[in-house]
Enzyme design. Structure first.
Site, PDB file in Angstrom:
ATOM      1  CB  CYS A   9       8.408  -8.041  68.373  1.00 18.99           C
ATOM      2  SG  CYS A   9      10.162  -7.423  66.701  1.00 18.99           S
ATOM      3  CG  ASP A  10       5.355  -6.804  70.630  1.00 18.92           C
ATOM      4  OD1 ASP A  10       6.054  -7.267  71.062  1.00 18.92           O
ATOM      5  OD2 ASP A  10       5.865  -5.253  70.701  1.00 18.92           O
TER       6      ASP A  10
ATOM      7  CB  CYS B 132       8.050  -4.515  66.258  1.00 17.13           C
ATOM      8  SG  CYS B 132       8.981  -6.453  66.247  1.00 17.13           S
TER       9      CYS B 132
END
Length: 308
Positions: free
Chosen positions: A137-138, A134
């Protein structure tokens, strides 16, 4: 036989939020945590984009907070899985992994979707230490660094473009000699000077150490057989997700990729009294905050259904 007004299947942000709302509505919900209690966020090192945590929070810790909040309002959480369910008539009947039977007036399905992986041992070894599924997300953790994205579809191209806005350089590793993505997404990738597409290439191994995490990747050209290495700080896999709907055995309407169809803006599925929330019905966003919001919607829809 356990009887409940609301059976919640799944324990990520969607499931626990549904538990909070149905609990507060005095539905005395029964929630099954599944094989991975807390969902995919429990294997994420730190979450920085969920509202209410200005300094970020460990994924497992956040899921524990949500579980305790759901239990505070009367949600019964069981550490087991639903093995089978009959949605042909109400009340619905389910059997869990311990052989216990459940009778439910409504069901909220929040079983999520699992990322598809390459199947490398090093992929598992470095998950959360440089390997991610992701970028949204990261990606922040790799600002100014060098990363790779695996995949040639729209999702991979979107992630490559997003990472290019943060990172110094992005390698996009594509098995074929062309991208499968839409023409618009292809143009965004091919016109971005920070993205280098490695055509006809597969990943042999992700390189690194337990102490420092990912440091590079060993790649093979599928046409020439040539093996080479690139230096990396992060490695993103973007070859799709698989919604966790196998246990339904075709009892609900699904889209062509296996995601549960819901009647937007509600969470209603093709079966009256059955609702869905989170990544199991969301192929587009796959964010914790979106899943939590959908869990709220499913809970309110279930309450209104019962009140009718």
């Amino acid at each position: 036989m356990t009887k409940t007004r609301c059976l919640i299947i799944g324990s990520g942000p969607a499931g626990y939020t549904a538990g909070i709302y149905t609990g507060r509505a005095d539905l005395h919900p029964l929630l099954y945590a599944g094989m991975q209690p807390g969902g995919q966020l429990t294997i994420t090192t730190e979450i920085e984009n969920f509202p209410g945590y200005p300094n970020g929070i460990d994924g497992t810790a956040m899921m524990e907070d949500l579980r305790r909040q759901a239990e505070r309002f009367g949600t019964e959480v069981r550490q087991a899985t639903i093995e089978s369910i009959d949605l042909s008539q109400r009340p619905f009947h389910a059997t869990d992994s311990n052989g216990d039977e459940i009778e439910a007036e409504t069901v909220i399905i929040a079983t999520g979707a699992s990322a598809r992986w390459l199947g490398l041992d090093s992929e598992k070894r470095f998950y959360g230490q440089g390997v991610s599924a992701c970028a949204t997300c990261d990606g922040f953790f790799y600002r100014g660094k060098v990363v790779a994205v695996v995949g040639g579809g729209d999702t991979a191209c979107e992630e490559a473009v997003y990472l290019a806005s943060l990172c110094k350089k992005v390698y996009q590793i594509v098995r074929r000699d062309q991208l499968r993505a839409s023409k618009a997404m292809q143009h965004k990738v091919l016109s971005n000077e920070k993205i280098e597409v490695l055509w006809d290439t597969v990943t042999e191994e992700i390189l690194g150490s337990d102490l420092m995490g990912v440091s590079g990747a060993s790649l093979r050209n599928v046409k020439t057989g040539t093996v080479s290495q690139i230096d990396l700080d992060g490695f993103f896999v973007a070859i799709g997700h698989q919604p966790n709907t196998a246990f339904l055995k075709g009892q609900l309407a699904l889209d062509e990729n296996g995601y549960i169809k819901v009647s937007d803006p509600s969470s209603a599925t093709s079966v009256e009294g059955v609702f869905a929330a989170g990544d199991v019905c969301d192929p587009n966003y796959r964010q914790a905050v979106v899943a939590a919001g959908k869990g709220c919607i499913a809970a309110m829809d279930a309450e209104r259904f019962l009140n009718r």
